[in-house]
Enzyme design. Structure first.
Site, PDB file in Angstrom:
ATOM      1  N   ASP A 490      39.663  51.168  46.909  1.00  0.00           N
ATOM      2  CA  ASP A 490      39.105  50.371  45.821  1.00  0.00           C
ATOM      3  C   ASP A 490      37.917  49.596  46.383  1.00  0.00           C
ATOM      4  O   ASP A 490      37.913  49.242  47.571  1.00  0.00           O
ATOM      5  CB  ASP A 490      40.171  49.406  45.295  1.00  0.00           C
ATOM      6  CG  ASP A 490      39.571  48.341  44.396  1.00  0.00           C
ATOM      7  OD1 ASP A 490      39.005  48.709  43.347  1.00  0.00           O
ATOM      8  OD2 ASP A 490      39.657  47.149  44.758  1.00  0.00           O
ATOM      9  N   ASP A 720      43.653  46.024  46.109  1.00  0.00           N
ATOM     10  CA  ASP A 720      44.138  44.641  46.151  1.00  0.00           C
ATOM     11  C   ASP A 720      44.422  44.051  44.785  1.00  0.00           C
ATOM     12  O   ASP A 720      45.125  43.050  44.688  1.00  0.00           O
ATOM     13  CB  ASP A 720      43.115  43.752  46.868  1.00  0.00           C
ATOM     14  CG  ASP A 720      41.952  43.384  45.959  1.00  0.00           C
ATOM     15  OD1 ASP A 720      41.415  44.298  45.282  1.00  0.00           O
ATOM     16  OD2 ASP A 720      41.580  42.202  45.917  1.00  0.00           O
ATOM     17  N   ASP A 724      44.662  47.862  40.330  1.00  0.00           N
ATOM     18  CA  ASP A 724      44.893  48.940  41.292  1.00  0.00           C
ATOM     19  C   ASP A 724      46.362  49.326  41.389  1.00  0.00           C
ATOM     20  O   ASP A 724      46.704  50.331  42.015  1.00  0.00           O
ATOM     21  CB  ASP A 724      44.420  48.523  42.694  1.00  0.00           C
ATOM     22  CG  ASP A 724      42.948  48.175  42.741  1.00  0.00           C
ATOM     23  OD1 ASP A 724      42.173  48.864  42.060  1.00  0.00           O
ATOM     24  OD2 ASP A 724      42.583  47.219  43.444  1.00  0.00           O
TER      25      ASP A 724
END
Length: 825
Positions: A490, A720, A724
């Site tokens: 991410d 995080d 996600d």
């Protein structure tokens, strides 16, 4: 309402589609919510319209579930193997209104699909509670279980009484068995007293400490699936029953030590395993904190608070600054910056005004909005969390090797034990001797080494990881991580800091003589303190000013609609920063009077609308900032542009080294996945170790993207944020930053507590070392059984030596597992 072909989110009108010729073989059919979903579909699938987007989540289900079925998620404590899963599923399906049940012992979750309003949750929990299992409603917030209870059960119920048994054996029994003189005549009354004392202590160990093992054996019989618990229970109880019968028959050779050794060694392994599993499933704390339960419905006279469940399509809902939008809908009044990071992953808030669509779970940051409830009266955040629950409760498919072999190993050992007993009887051996031979087979084949091979090595790996600031919450990490072929990162909050900060301050050429960068930041910060926008916060922080919002004459912060005027004199001027008055909040920034001069701070378009001309050099700075995915803020005073302050989300210092290390010189593919637009990903796209970048991808599509990448090989996801979480749970291995949200860390298999992104390569290094250690342990365990079982079958071992051999094999596994991880590993 049209939904996205990839992620099922609502699409805009008109939806995003592939504008290439349909006759083109690379054309992607379907309707998408954003360009990110279209790009993922084009790159990974070719034509997702022909695919079932839920297939990956439901590929383990064989039951037929109607479309109108409801789903209930239940926590069941006490599951520790695949047999437990099947037993719990069968109990749940005993209710005729239940269509399907899917249990996951790795997460203690059971997903029950049932007829609407036909299944009583309390009755379901009562049915699933029993035989050592405890069922509770999985509401998102779960009370932590106390490992102390297990410690007490093991140390007091097992260690204390087991130690007393072994002490009597060491002092009195073993010397007699080996032909040495003993203090006690085992055939006399004092010997009988001693033996019955040993029986009492061994009984406590077997039936108290060993209860989970006995329960597991019973469950395996009920489920028709023999497991290692059954074999362990047979070995322990056979030695116990034989010894119990031997005492009144006057025999002095008893094997309670075998019972104690088997129970304690296996219980120790199970205790390690329990701790691993308990850390694997968190409380999903953010699920409760982020979901909105109430909403303010605007009425003709005022507004009233109602439950979100009572909202109807078309209702008007008031959302104040700092609050979450309860459901998806459309703005009918007001203009505000909306923080969509939780739901979309985009780092920059988006301005939403009348006619714009908004998503449930996003946060209104600076101005109140009135939202018209959408046609479904549902929340994007709710769908996101439900998606996560579904993934978490689905079966892992990866079970310990010992459990996978149990269906063959356990019946095989039982057949060998019975055959050895029968052969001894047929060849003329006494009944007692034949029973000892059969018992020896069960004891020597007791799979302690096999059962401990994985959890002890895993426990050592977990400890080593913990010393490096890495928390491993699932034992499958060490099985699957070495095989990972693709690592997905991410962007926001993982490869970048995740917080807006001033990255550049550029003073206009014609203002450079009178103004420097600090002066420019100071002027901008004095005005930006009136805004709650994250970019404004970044400017105020860079200017090192007091963040206390100025107060209007009516006592409300200016950002909430109050106006600071000249009449608000000394106090407001002091708090605002030496003479800031007449602050006006606009869609894209603020205007004010500072020290008697008009000032504009905000979007370049606001400066132009306010009558300011942008110098060529300033326009170049603006375009350069936009090309990097950062945000330019123009500062103008008294009709002249003084300069530009640029705010953005900076990459972490070690991101390029980490990406390079994780790629392992090209052995692994590296993918960057983000909700931001493509301009914010340029630096990552250009990195030689990054193979692919997917930008503008919403959270539901992140999970689908990871799932499609899994078709190419095992995938690890590093993230995080709550957005996600589904992708972390979908990946074979999910790695979360501890600085992220609870929802993300709950979904992950690995949580990095210390050193942040820099620790990610060590996850792969430690997992590889631990995996090799597991394979070594299993190799020894199989070698031991291959040698020891034939010796027992032929009668060359007695139960005592069998127990010693079993204990020795276990000690070797423990010693190998306990070795420290060297630097070279």
């Amino acid at each position: 309402m049209t939904t996205c072909t990839l992620c099922d989110l609502p699409t805009p009108d008109p939806p995003v589609t592939d504008d290439r010729d349909p006759a083109d073989e690379d054309h992607v059919s379907g309707a998408f919510c954003c360009r990110g979903c279209l790009e993922v579909a084009r790159t990974l699938d070719g034509n997702p319209a022909d695919a079932d987007p839920e297939a990956a989540l439901d590929n383990d289900r064989s039951e037929s579930v109607p479309d109108d079925a409801e789903q209930t998620f239940v926590h069941v404590d006490g599951m520790h193997c695949a047999t437990c899963e099947r037993f719990v599923e069968s109990v749940a399906r005993d209710d005729g209104s239940v269509y399907a049940a899917e249990a996951s012992y790795a997460t203690d979750l059971v997903r029950v699909s049932h007829a609407p309003d036909a299944t009583d949750t309390d009755d379901l929990l009562d049915r699933l509670t029993g035989y050592g299992y405890t069922a509770s409603e999985a509401s998102g917030a779960r009370e932590e279980t106390d490992d102390g209870d297990e410690v007490v059960k093991f140390l007091i119920g097992g260690g204390l009484f087991g130690m007393m048994v072994m002490m009597w054996y060491a002092i009195f029994l073993y010397p007699t068995y080996f032909g040495f003189e003993s203090f006690v005549n085992l055939a006399g009354l004092d010997g009988q007293y001693l033996l019955w004392n040993v029986w009492v202590f061994a009984s406590i160990v077997l039936f108290y400490t060993g209860f989970p093992i006995l329960r597991g054996a019973y469950v395996s019989l009920r489920a028709g699936q023999p497991n290692m618990d059954l074999l362990v229970a047979l070995a322990a109880t056979s030695a116990y029953v034989y010894s119990t019968l031997a005492i009144p028959l006057g025999r002095t050779h008893v094997y309670f030590d075998v019972t104690v050794a088997v129970v304690l060694v296996v219980t120790l392994g199970n205790y390690y395993e329990t701790r691993i599993k308990r850390s694997a499933v968190g409380r999903l704390g953010e699920l409760t904190a982020a979901r909105v339960s109430e909403a303010r419905v605007v009425t003709d006279d005022d507004h009233r608070t109602v439950s979100v469940e009572d909202l109807a399509p078309g209702d008007h809902v008031l959302v104040r600054p700092g609050e979450r939008i309860p459901v998806d809908g459309e703005v009918v009044d007001g203009t505000a910056a909306v923080d969509e990071s939780l739901v979309t992953g985009e780092s920059l808030p988006r301005t939403r005004r009348r006619g714009d669509e908004v998503r449930g779970g996003t946060v209104v940051t600076d101005e109140p909005l009135v939202i018209a409830v959408g046609t479904d009266a549902t929340s994007t955040l709710d769908r996101l969390v439900n998606h996560l629950w579904e993934i978490q409760s689905s079966r892992s498919g990866i079970q310990r090797l010992a459990d996978r072999l149990a269906t063959v190993f356990v019946p095989g050992v039982l057949v060998l034990g019975v055959a050895a007993f029968g052969w001894q009887v047929v060849t003329g051996a006494g009944l007692g001797s034949a029973l000892l031979t059969g018992l020896t087979v069960l004891i020597v084949s007791c799979p302690c080494a096999l059962g401990l091979a994985t959890p002890l090595a895993v426990a050592r790996g977990i400890a080593a990881a913990g010393g490096r600031g890495i928390v491993v919450s699932g034992d499958t990490v060490f099985e699957e991580t070495p095989d990972v072929e693709t690592v997905v990162f991410d962007k926001t909050g993982t490869l970048t800091d995740g917080e807006m900060a001033v990255t550049e301050t550029a003073v206009a050429d014609d203002a450079s003589e009178a103004w420097d960068a600090d002066d420019l930041l100071g002027l901008a910060g004095r005005v930006e303190r009136y805004s709650r926008h994250p970019i404004a916060d970044a400017v105020v922080a860079a200017a090192d000013l007091d963040e206390t919002p100025p107060t209007a004459s009516d006592g409300t912060p200016a950002a909430d609609g109050g106006q600071v005027t000249a009449s608000d004199d000394a106090e407001s001027s002091r708090r605002a920063g030496d003479g800031v008055t007449d602050v006006q909040t606009h869609d894209r920034g603020l205007t004010a009077t500072v020290d008697g001069a008009s000032v504009v701070v905000g979007h370049p378009a606001l400066a132009v609308e306010s009558g300011y001309d942008l110098p060529a050099a300033v326009e170049e700075t603006i375009e350069s900032a936009r090309a990097r995915g950062t945000v330019p803020v123009v500062i103008g005073r008294a009709g002249r542009v003084l300069g530009v302050v640029v705010a953005g989300d900076d990459p972490r210092e070690s991101w390029d080294e980490v990406v390079t290390a994780v790629s392992a010189d090209g052995a692994r593919q590296v993918v960057v996945l983000t909700g931001d637009d493509e301009r914010a990903t340029a630096r990552f796209r250009e990195h030689p170790a990054v193979d692919r970048v997917f930008a503008g991808v919403p959270p539901a599509a992140k999970a689908e993207t990871v799932d499609r990448l899994r078709n190419e090989g095992p995938v690890a996801m590093v993230g995080d944020g709550s957005n996600d979480a589904p992708a972390l749970a979908t990946a074979d291995i999910g790695i979360a930053m501890a600085s992220g949200t609870d929802l993300a860390t709950d979904a992950a298999d690995v949580v990095i507590v210390d050193r942040g992104l820099a620790a990610v390569p060590e996850v792969f290094t430690l997992a590889g070392s631990t995996h090799r250690r597991i394979r070594t342990n299993l190799g020894w365990a199989f070698l031991y059984n291959a040698v020891a079982i034939p010796l027992a079958v032929t009668g060359l071992l007695n139960p005592l030596f069998a127990a010693v051999a079993m204990g020795t094999s276990s000690l070797l596994v423990v010693a190998n597992s306990s070795r420290s991880f060297g630097v070279e590993e």
